[in-house]
Write an enzyme that holds these catalytic residues in place. Structure first.
Site, mmCIF file in Angstrom:
data_model
loop_
_atom_site.group_PDB
_atom_site.id
_atom_site.type_symbol
_atom_site.label_atom_id
_atom_site.label_comp_id
_atom_site.label_asym_id
_atom_site.label_seq_id
_atom_site.Cartn_x
_atom_site.Cartn_y
_atom_site.Cartn_z
ATOM 1 C CE1 TYR A 278 -2.734 3.251 1.407
ATOM 2 C CE2 TYR A 278 -4.244 1.489 1.959
ATOM 3 C CZ TYR A 278 -3.994 2.821 1.774
ATOM 4 O OH TYR A 278 -4.998 3.729 1.957
ATOM 5 C CE1 TYR A 326 -5.773 0.369 -12.103
ATOM 6 C CE2 TYR A 326 -6.559 0.240 -9.839
ATOM 7 C CZ TYR A 326 -6.692 -0.096 -11.168
ATOM 8 O OH TYR A 326 -7.735 -0.884 -11.583
#
Lengths: 380, 145
Positions: A278, A326
């Site tokens: 992450y 993204y």
């Protein structure tokens, strides 16, 4: 202690990602959930377990027309969905429910049906952090990093390379928000947000969602998609206040969660073909690589800068482009899990050839919490 | 980060709201004392305030007045000020490690807000900025040269 395995048999993101002002936050949950149900051939009446964060599982169950016998509203930030997978595995193994739907939806950019969060003045954060002028995660999550740079000699250029490499991956992903290649100079010349962090070292703020459906390993072969098995899971928490982290150069929650997952899966780092860490900010993959044990302390920055995690490198990392390129709605963990599932199904736009084991590692809050999920396309 | 006195009506930044467990800390700030808690058995200090020792609630704890000395542990320099901080930006959001052990978030005052002036490890000492009649905030300034 190793649990019996469960499998992910449904996985989908929202139909659109990015800027979606025509869709409310709860409908982002709904859209993702319906896409995941279609992916698995299931209807709401087939679901008996609901887990979510950001909304109440009550709201999600009612919105979708589900009557659950098990719910989980664990909300510890962006890694909550990793914890939901872990808790769902335990619930399925214990017989509390048989088919779990985990949903995420977040109108992080458009803020439709969503309120802004500010710590209460009497909370510990409100008393001991807010008075000093932080302005959200870009000014809080980043506070430990100068100490890391001082201790290990991480350079601004190496930090910038995290964003550069992830943009390379995003270039393969049609759904990525930003796909044009960038250089270290582009990163270092982008607007200063909170020294030493520039704009391109901070995550996007977008709208979107995702959902997963889990069942027992025994049932997994009865679904249309190739099952993705959960080999190992981990979770931990440290502190709600970044200023109170035990060690500014390492996350205790990362270390505990990662070790738990690797021990449960019974794998070594050499077995890992694909990795998601992450990345709300550029330092997180560096902390993650070290705290999960892929490299020694202080080696994460050079490891990325030398190209080991880029397309064609030996450890493909954040192959969707990550939160930096993204998408990042606020609680990004669901998108890391979705990319791990795609890689295990063999359907990722930037597919890692013959990948059999994927590790998806999440953070919650500002180094507050962590969850780690290890998946495989091979039944354990 | 100017230290001038303001009234509640003028002070636009987030203010802490003390709870019963933290009141002594904030009362201390108002008096110009940095009040911490420690274990009576081991002398180990901790922060933020709570009426027991974290991890070992059977230890007896007590308040004491800390030296107010510490070192600059880490920081960012914020270029995107939230409401109330517009006139200060760019400014450092810092963490100081107190000589007694605990770390706390703060601002560094009486110092240029630049990477060149803000050296990690530099010695700092507490100074109290009055925000309102009830609240003074512990901030830190460089000591020596």
């Amino acid at each position: 202690m190793k649990q019996k395995s469960v499998a992910i048999v449904g996985a989908a993101e929202t139909t659109e990602l990015g800027v979606i002002p025509e869709t409310s936050q709860i409908q982002l949950h709904g859209d993702a959930a319906i896409n995941a149900m279609r992916d698995s051939g299931l209807k709401p009446s087939d679901i008996d377990g609901v887990a979510t964060a950001g909304e109440s599982p009550v709201a999600i169950a009612h919105y979708l027309g589900i009557t659950p016998t098990w719910v989980d509203g664990t909300a510890v930030g962006g890694c909550s969905f990793m914890l939901h997978v872990r808790h769902a595995a335990a619930a399925i193994n214990e017989g509390l429910c048989s088919t779990v739907l985990i949903t995420h939806g977040e109108s992080g950019r458009s803020m439709v049906g969503r309120s802004r969060f500010a710590p209460a003045p009497a909370s510990l954060q409100g008393q001991f952090e807010s008075p000093y002028g932080p302005a959200g995660p870009p000014t809080m999550f980043t506070v430990p990093v100068l100490r890391y740079m001082e201790e290990y000699g991480l350079t601004e250029e190496q930090l910038a390379m995290v964003a550069v490499v992830q943009r390379e991956w995003a270039g393969y992903n049609p759904r990525a928000s930003f796909r044009d290649p960038i250089t270290v100079d582009d990163v270092l010349n982008s607007r200063m947000i909170a020294y030493p962090f520039h704009l391109l070292e901070c995550c996007l703020v977008t709208d979107g969602g995702g959902a997963l459906i889990l069942v027992s390993q025994e049932r997994a072969k009865d679904f249309p998609q190739k099952p993705v098995y959960v080999l190992g899971t981990g979770e931990s928490v440290e502190t709600p206040m970044v200023s109170q982290m035990e060690d500014f150069t390492s996350s205790k929650a990362f270390r505990v969660s990662g070790k738990k997952a690797f021990d449960e899966a019974g794998i070594t780092h050499a077995d890992v073909d694909h990795l998601m860490i992450y990345d709300a900010f550029a330092h997180l993959p560096i902390y993650g690589l070290e705290d999960l044990g892929f490299v020694k302390r202080g080696e994460g920055g050079p490891f990325i800068a030398e190209g080991n995690t880029r397309p064609g490198g030996k450890l493909p990392l954040n192959t969707n482009g990550g939160g930096l390129s993204y998408m990042h709605s606020g609680m990004y963990g669901m998108y890391a899990l979705q990319e791990s599932v795609r890689q295990m199904r063999g359907t990722a736009p930037a597919q890692v050839p013959d990948a059999q084991i994927s590790v998806s590692h999440g953070v919650g809050g500002m180094f507050a919490a962590s969850g780690t999920i290890i998946m495989s396309n091979e039944a354990p | 980060m100017k230290g001038q006195e303001t009234t509640l009506a003028e002070y636009r930044k987030p203010l802490p709201k003390p709870t019963p467990e933290t009141q002594e800390f904030w009362d201390g700030c108002k008096r110009g004392e940095l009040r911490l808690q420690r274990s009576k058995q081991t002398g180990k200090a901790y922060f933020p305030p709570r009426p027991f020792f974290p991890g070992d609630p059977e230890q007896e704890v007590e308040w004491f007045t800390a030296s107010g000395n510490g070192t600059l542990h880490s920081y960012v320099i914020n270029h995107r000020p939230p409401p109330g901080f517009e006139d200060d930006a760019p400014y450092a959001i810092a963490v100081v490690e107190l000589d007694e052990g605990p770390r706390m978030m703060t601002n560094i005052v009486e110092c240029e807000q630049t990477p060149e002036a803000l050296k990690l490890g530099m010695k700092v000492e507490v100074t109290f900025e009055k925000a309102t009649d009830e609240i003074s905030l512990p901030k830190f300034r460089p000591v020596g040269g």
